[in-house]
Design an enzyme around this catalytic site. Sequence first.
Site, PDB file in Angstrom:
ATOM      1  N   ASN A  22       0.836  -1.196   0.000  1.00  0.00           N
ATOM      2  CA  ASN A  22       0.000   0.000   0.000  1.00  0.00           C
ATOM      3  C   ASN A  22       0.872   1.247   0.000  1.00  0.00           C
ATOM      4  O   ASN A  22       2.102   1.159  -0.056  1.00  0.00           O
ATOM      5  CB  ASN A  22      -0.970  -0.023   1.200  1.00  0.00           C
ATOM      6  CG  ASN A  22      -0.238  -0.046   2.538  1.00  0.00           C
ATOM      7  OD1 ASN A  22       0.940   0.302   2.633  1.00  0.00           O
ATOM      8  ND2 ASN A  22      -0.938  -0.447   3.585  1.00  0.00           N
ATOM      9  N   ASP A 211      -9.173  -9.836  -0.111  1.00  0.00           N
ATOM     10  CA  ASP A 211      -8.435  -8.934   0.776  1.00  0.00           C
ATOM     11  C   ASP A 211      -8.518  -7.489   0.284  1.00  0.00           C
ATOM     12  O   ASP A 211      -8.609  -6.561   1.086  1.00  0.00           O
ATOM     13  CB  ASP A 211      -6.975  -9.379   0.874  1.00  0.00           C
ATOM     14  CG  ASP A 211      -6.166  -8.477   1.798  1.00  0.00           C
ATOM     15  OD1 ASP A 211      -6.331  -8.595   3.019  1.00  0.00           O
ATOM     16  OD2 ASP A 211      -5.377  -7.660   1.277  1.00  0.00           O
TER      17      ASP A 211
END
EC number: 3.1.2.2
Length: 336
Positions: A22, A211
């Site tokens: 991320n 996810d």
Amino acid sequence: MCVVNCVTWVVFRWIMRPDDANVAGNVHGGTILKMIEEAGAIISTRHCNSQNGERCVAALARVERTDFLSPMCIGEVAHVSAEITYTSKHSVEVQVNVMSENILTGTKKLTNKATLWYVPLSLKNVDKVLEVPPVVYSRQEQEEEGRKRYEAQKLERMETKWRNGDIVQPVPNPEPNTVSYSQSSLIHLVGPSDCTLHGFVHGGVTMKLMDEVAGIVAARHCKTNIVTASVDAINFHDKIRKGCVITISGRMTFTSNKSMEIEVLVDADPVVDNSQKRYRAASAFFTYVSLSQEGKSLPVPQLVPETEDEKKRFEEGKGRYLQMKAKRQGQAEPQP
């Protein structure tokens, strides 16, 4: 990627790159789940083809609860080791450990321990489940303990299949901190790159998408950096074939002071096959935590359940949370 050739034990290595993580540099939980599943699929397929007979491919049926013990970052090397620990007549249990290595300092940390169950499907007919070659146990207790785990997961998998029948529906103009405000869905057309050579989706691809959706739900609810803390058992109820349109839906079910539980449902629509209706393909609960820029745990905004169903799911999620909290505390207590 490096592979150590062995029938019942393998090791893989990946280096984590920017597109695996991320914006804060933490590797996505889905990326790690995908690595875990690839290791399990390879070792179980090798084992199931280790004797003369009909050729097969191992398909993922279930992933037991998986905790993310330590974050993994860009530039670190993931060491994924997989070992076959039990076989029934038609299934294989694979234990997988994940270690992260900082190649600049040499520091290694355990990040994940997972248990996966596979079934061998015939290459001639992927709807046919074949028998599994047995393994040799070093102790009789290992086989007995494995049989208990097999019976427990089989029972829970059947219960979950019948429990998950509802569909996540959008709500206009939802209020902040409600279930409807953060719930999210992703629609994906299954293409050749998502599938095995035999035309059905890799379990790791499905888990990665699950996810991603859970992460969107958590980020919408918190509006902070979030990371996967754990995944409850992931059950694969049916195969997803090439050409299907899958809808991955996520909704918040429970919040504690510092964690969020998100239910993720995967529905498959075989648009090129009019003989089959839309069906539930997979389901699981993901737990996320909110982090500050310094990587410290932050308080989570409390979920506001509105409908009776949402209140019921909240209480069920609270029960799972308290049960797991008590289990962790019991494990932390010093042994006499």
